[in-house]
Design an enzyme around this catalytic site. Structure first.
Site, PDB file in Angstrom:
ATOM      1  N   ASP A  82       0.870  -1.171   0.000  1.00 54.75           N
ATOM      2  CA  ASP A  82       0.000   0.000   0.000  1.00 54.75           C
ATOM      3  C   ASP A  82       0.907   1.221   0.000  1.00 54.75           C
ATOM      4  O   ASP A  82       2.097   1.139   0.308  1.00 54.75           O
ATOM      5  CB  ASP A  82      -0.922  -0.021   1.229  1.00 54.75           C
ATOM      6  CG  ASP A  82      -2.199   0.779   0.998  1.00 54.75           C
ATOM      7  OD1 ASP A  82      -2.200   1.699   0.156  1.00 54.75           O
ATOM      8  OD2 ASP A  82      -3.212   0.485   1.667  1.00 54.75           O
ATOM      9  N   TRP A  83       0.356   2.364  -0.327  1.00 56.21           N
ATOM     10  CA  TRP A  83       1.155   3.576  -0.524  1.00 56.21           C
ATOM     11  C   TRP A  83       1.833   3.994   0.797  1.00 56.21           C
ATOM     12  O   TRP A  83       1.183   4.422   1.744  1.00 56.21           O
ATOM     13  CB  TRP A  83       0.280   4.686  -1.055  1.00 56.21           C
ATOM     14  CG  TRP A  83       0.207   4.771  -2.550  1.00 56.21           C
ATOM     15  CD1 TRP A  83       0.338   5.906  -3.310  1.00 56.21           C
ATOM     16  CD2 TRP A  83      -0.012   3.714  -3.507  1.00 56.21           C
ATOM     17  NE1 TRP A  83       0.229   5.614  -4.658  1.00 56.21           N
ATOM     18  CE2 TRP A  83       0.016   4.270  -4.807  1.00 56.21           C
ATOM     19  CE3 TRP A  83      -0.205   2.341  -3.391  1.00 56.21           C
ATOM     20  CZ2 TRP A  83      -0.154   3.524  -5.968  1.00 56.21           C
ATOM     21  CZ3 TRP A  83      -0.376   1.569  -4.547  1.00 56.21           C
ATOM     22  CH2 TRP A  83      -0.350   2.170  -5.809  1.00 56.21           C
TER      23      TRP A  83
END
Length: 560
Positions: free
Chosen positions: A146-147
């Protein structure tokens, strides 16, 4: 779900994308979870069935799916630091199945989550990534973070992370250095590359070069029609004393009260709709089907009325059509640059203005449709009493980054209580990202749950209310009787103490907890009425070939 996935994948491809960051399949463990509107409910079997079909649909369009968020990402509060402390059986039976189904469907990528699992970050967790995902499930695609969810180089790479997003802070020069020093084997880098390329080849990306672009308009009549169909078919009829479907031949006045535009959640799972069909527009359009689009036009004239709503239209004729489909609209003004249609109830404010076209529509002959925002409860009650039926639309939403503070509808609850007390023929329409409580339930003639219905919400609502579509949706989550009725009985479970969330409820999430405790919920998981009746007979339970398995069969007959 396969059709839904295909529609999303096709639009992603046309926009120039090679990967779609979905589906989101985390179990709705926390009833007020901020991203529950993206999820597939509280039951692992249901989530697995929907996940597999969604992945199949998405990847049929030539883009990779990215199932997320692996794993135990079940709350937004403290999501980047909380540890989901969970035992092995619960992990395998509750939180792995949806991801396993996506893997069996051939998903190209998996996104690891922000949270920790048993005190180890998800994107550097050897037990879940190498052990659960790539080992037990046999996942052959690649794992992306995920970012900003990558926290290390050596540990993350050796534990199964294949791609850091959105930058290269840990998997750029730092990874090259780790490989050169032998801390990360060269074979691990080769494995990363093979996994990424394999997923791209499997999706057909290498064989069919991308021709889409981000600025492409991917809307089409077919997709608009599907939006309406999906919203209508997923509508859940929670309660009905016989008032629905509405008899449009007997209604003289319809009072529409409440929310008009809440149709989606927020964050990365939110949708910026090109338009939203409001309940007023959808119900009004039902009565304007036979209203002829015959308008008179005045050139260089403006019916100047500040604050009028507008809709897109390329020509004055399209503007005429737009007004015709709205029961309250009788006049309009069309501006050429930019092309915009301003809808009006009357032609007051008539002034000369070069380049504009104004006009009037054929008379509307359907029932009177009134609207009250509900901000003035007394006024809403008056409107409801004066009508043959009141349609009260109430809404709450949620977003990535935070959980809802509770399961109430906030200021809408006093409005619903007052209106349903004053008008026994009240239909309550709830737009909700997940479970809600309904203290006014016993007063409502009917209750309809639309969840987050999207841009065609108003048309879909009219289709259900008037019986054009039989409501076929079923609840993917349990609705509690009150705010204290939950399997999360302590802060240690949610939101966690000192960023440690203990999954001590184990398998007793949602309906499983209600069943174990012998509590009857407000509305159970799987609940949903229709406009017909069914009878069940000839129940047969017999041993199946597999140990501890049984085959259950019965006859179902539509008797409505």
């Amino acid at each position: 779900m396969a059709q839904y996935g295909s529609a999303m994948g096709t639009e992603q491809r046309a926009k120039g994308s090679n990967i779609m960051l979905g589906p989101m399949v985390n179990i709705a463990r926390v009833p007020q979870g901020g991203r529950n509107f993206e999820s597939m409910g509280e039951d692992p079997h249901l989530a697995a069935a929907m996940a597999g079909a969604s992945v199949t649909g998405i990847q049929s369009a030539g883009v990779m799916g990215c199932v997320k968020h692996f794993v135990d990402n079940n709350q937004e509060q403290d999501r980047t630091s909380v540890s989901a402390n969970i035992d092995e059986r619960t992990q395998f039976e509750m939180y792995y199945p949806a991801f396993h189904a996506a893997v069996r469907a051939g998903v190209g990528s998996v996104m690891c989550s922000y949270n920790k699992i048993n005190d180890v970050y998800a994107c550097e967790n050897n037990v879940t990534l190498n052990g659960g995902l790539k080992g037990y499930m046999g996942f052959e695609g690649f794992v992306m973070s995920d970012w900003g969810a990558t926290h290390s180089t050596v540990l993350a790479a050796n534990s199964g992370l294949d791609m850091e997003m959105p930058d290269s802070g840990f998997f750029g020069q730092a990874l090259a250095t780790a490989i050169a020093s032998g801390q990360v084997p060269q074979a691990r880098l080769d494995d990363m590359i093979v996994r990424i390329l394999t997923a791209m080849y499997s999706a057909g990306i290498m064989d069919t070069p991308q021709t889409g672009n981000l600025s492409a308009n991917v809307e089409s009549p077919d997709r608009v029609a599907f939006c309406r169909t999906a919203a209508a078919q997923s509508t859940v009829l929670l309660q009905n004393n016989g008032i629905l479907p509405l008899n449009n031949n007997t209604l003289k006045t319809i009072a529409i009260i409440g929310d008009q535009t809440t149709v989606t959640g927020g964050g990365s799972g939110g949708v910026i709709a090109p338009y939203v069909i409001t309940p007023i527009d959808g119900i009004g359009a039902y009565y304007t089907t036979n209203r002829p689009a015959k308008c008179t036009f005045e050139q260089d004239i403006d019916y100047y009325q500040p604050g009028n709503p507008s809709v897109p239209a390329a020509t004055k004729e399209e503007c005429c059509q737009a007004c015709t489909t709205r029961s309250w609209c009788n006049y309009f003004t069309f501006t050429v640059d930019p092309p915009t249609c301003w809808l009006k109830a009357n032609n007051s404010g008539r002034v000369a203005k070069t380049g504009l076209f104004s006009g009037g529509c054929a008379p509307y002959t359907g029932p009177t449709i009134t609207y009250s925002s509900g901000s003035d409860i007394a006024a809403a009650v008056v409107a409801a009493r004066a009508a043959d039926v009141a349609i009260v639309v109430v809404a709450t939403s949620s977003s990535e980054g935070s959980d809802r503070p509770n399961l109430t509808l906030g200021n809408w609850d006093p409005l619903v209580a007052a209106v349903t007390a004053a008008q026994p023929k009240s239909v309550v329409v709830v737009r909700n990202p997940g479970a809600v409580v309904m203290p006014w339930k016993s007063q409502a003639a009917a209750i309809v749950a639309q969840f987050m219905p999207g841009q065609e919400a108003g048309n879909a609502l009219a289709d259900v209310l008037f019986g054009k579509v039989n409501p076929s949706g079923r609840l993917p989550v349990t609705f509690p009787n009150n705010l204290n009725e939950t399997w999360l009985q302590s802060a240690a479970q949610y939101p966690g103490i000192n960023k440690e969330s203990t999954y001590s409820e184990k398998l007793l999430v949602g309906y499983r907890w209600y069943d174990a405790k012998g509590i009857r919920p407000l509305f159970p998981f799987g609940h949903g009425l229709s406009y017909t009746n069914f009878t069940y007979s000839n129940l047969v339970v017999s041993p199946a070939q597999q140990p501890y398995s049984y085959l259950v069969s019965f006859a179902v007959q539509n008797t409505g």
